[in-house]
Scaffold this active site. Structure first.
Site, PDB file in Angstrom:
ATOM      1  N   GLU A   1      18.477  13.391  24.689  1.00  0.00           N
ATOM      2  CA  GLU A   1      19.904  13.415  25.035  1.00  0.00           C
ATOM      3  C   GLU A   1      20.203  12.995  26.471  1.00  0.00           C
ATOM      4  O   GLU A   1      20.630  13.826  27.282  1.00  0.00           O
ATOM      5  CB  GLU A   1      20.470  14.815  24.792  1.00  0.00           C
TER       6      GLU A   1
ATOM      7  N   GLU B   1      17.739  17.334  15.949  1.00  0.00           N
ATOM      8  CA  GLU B   1      18.230  18.684  16.266  1.00  0.00           C
ATOM      9  C   GLU B   1      19.509  18.978  15.504  1.00  0.00           C
ATOM     10  O   GLU B   1      20.386  18.120  15.416  1.00  0.00           O
ATOM     11  CB  GLU B   1      18.581  18.838  17.758  1.00  0.00           C
TER      12      GLU B   1
END
Ligand code: BGC
Length: 456
Positions: free
Chosen positions: A179, A367
């Site tokens: 991320e 995720e």
């Protein structure tokens, strides 16, 4: 079987087979959030070791010094993972455990630690999925400018090459960055995450350098390990305008460019999304000749990390983007302990959004999960909200898959409760409850459900 788990099986009728036999099921973690042992065996300090030591930065002044003590307990934690039938484990390497100063001197004890984890995974038929960077930059590198310094590209290349050389013989699945939008946005623009820097200049320079590292890391892994699967991960949120007004719709497009496209599109050869956010053009101040050709990399898979939907409103006074997010509690919608709306269709929309890019070859949900206020009673945690969350999101993933989206894996965030960055130990995301005083583990009802589901 526990009654909560049994009921949910009947109610949801979710079958593992429907996802196909090659679908990868797993759990995700990150070094700083679980390992602890922050000074053990020659480890250097990271920006998170430093940031958590500054009073007032983290809720309750918590830190990851001990976290889940995974450094010392990886054996029993991985054994538990095997007992729960979880076949894939995503974890990250701590850069400063391997290279205490970020470059140069190797810490062989750190290398050895990750060798042991990988070996223990393989001995237990657990496939290791390794993320090179999950936010814990060596402090020594931050002191030289960190992600805002162009030299980070060569520092990162040295680190990536070392990881490929040391672990590549046994690790087949790699992710370069976790991320980037979050670590650059929260760390170099908002100052809420380590290293706590603020402002547009550090944000834009760090963005460009992280995007260069994303591709450079991919190239190094692929060149050294031609048979490995090399991916990288992106945070993303499904976005909707707050009102049916032109200015909210335009604000939504700007937020989309920043939250969902900023790192993906350069990797795909599409450049940065200047069109929607004019001030982003200033990122070219940090370009060197030939950078356009260094940004793309042909990843084997894209890791999609989605938790929620965000609702966007025009906001004149918000610099750079003139938009703000309307928090879930203000909208009075069901939300998690992070104040993130529970909105299962979000993941369905994001899968279609990513699939629409012709160069995206394959998607793995690296995720997804939820924090709720868990209560431990007589060794049990009846976390029916998390259980439902997981099932509802999985149904939406299946729906997208059945419509032709090339989604091939799902990793729950996360295995055990752990250190949740600026929120400390308050939000619990785990399938397994951790008593942080005693380091005892207790499998929650959601963990039991996931285990039974995987055993099907
Ligand atoms: C991050 C994790 C984090 C999780 C929940 C993701 O943004 O990769 O490190 O704990 O979301 O906030």
């Amino acid at each position: 079987m526990d009654s909560v788990v049994e009921d949910s099986f009947k109610r949801e009728e979710l079958h593992k087979e429907a996802f196909g036999k090659d679908f990868k099921w797993g759990v995700s973690t990150a070094a700083y959030q679980i390992e602890g042992a922050h000074q053990a065996d020659g480890k250097g300090a990271s920006i998170w070791d430093h940031f958590t030591g500054i009073k007032g930065k983290i809720l309750n002044n918590h830190n990851g010094n001990n976290a889940c003590d995974f450094y010392n307990r990886y054996h029993s934690d991985l054994n538990l993972m095997r007992e729960l039938h979880i076949p894939n484990f995503r974890f990250s390497l701590s850069w400063s455990r391997i290279l205490p100063q970020g470059v140069g001197q190797i810490n062989y004890k750190g290398v050895d630690y990750y060798q042991r984890i990988i070996d223990h995974c393989l001995e237990n038929n657990i496939e290791p999925w390794v993320t090179l960077y999950h936010w814990d930059l060596p402090l020594a590198l931050e002191q030289k400018g960190g992600w805002a310094n162009r030299d980070v590209v060569s520092w990162f290349e040295e680190y990536a090459q070392l990881c490929a050389d040391k672990f590549g013989d046994r690790v087949r699945n790699w992710m370069v960055l976790n991320e980037p939008m979050v670590f650059v946005g929260a760390g170099y623009f908002l100052g809420k995450h380590a290293p706590g820097r603020r402002g547009i200049k550090s944000f834009l320079s760090a963005t460009h350098h992280a995007a260069l590292c994303q591709a450079a890391g991919g190239r190094i892994l692929k060149a050294s390990l031609p048979h490995a699967k090399v991916g990288t991960t992106f945070s993303c949120s499904h976005l909707e305008p707050y009102r049916d007004l032109e200015r909210d719709k335009k604000a939504t497009l700007r937020v989309d460019a920043i939250l969902n496209r900023l790192f993906l599109e350069p990797a795909l050869g599409l450049g940065y999304p200047f069109q929607e956010v004019k001030s982003l053009k200033r990122i070219t101040d940090f370009f060197k000749a030939g950078d356009e050709d260094l940004l793309p990399f042909d990843f084997d898979f894209i890791g999609v990390q989605n938790y929620t939907r965000e609702v966007v409103k025009y906001s004149l006074f918000t610099p750079f983007i003139q938009a703000s997010l309307v928090p879930a509690n203000k909208r009075k919608v069901v939300h998690t302990a992070m104040n993130w709306e529970v909105y299962p269709e979000a993941i369905y929309h994001m899968l279609h959004k990513f699939q629409a890019y012709p160069k995206v070859k394959k998607i793995i949900i690296t995720e997804n999960g939820a924090a709720f206020p868990d209560v431990l009673i007589n060794g049990n945690v009846q976390d029916s909200q998390r259980l439902q969350y997981l099932q509802q999101y999985l149904k939406q993933i299946l729906r997208a898959k059945q419509e032709g989206v090339k989604v091939d894996g799902y990793f729950v965030w996360t295995f055990t409760d752990n250190f949740e960055w600026a929120e400390g130990y308050n939000p619990r995301f785990g399938l397994v409850y951790v008593d942080f005083e005693t380091q005892e583990r207790y499998v929650k009802a959601s963990g039991q459900w996931y285990s039974n589901f995987l055993k099907q």
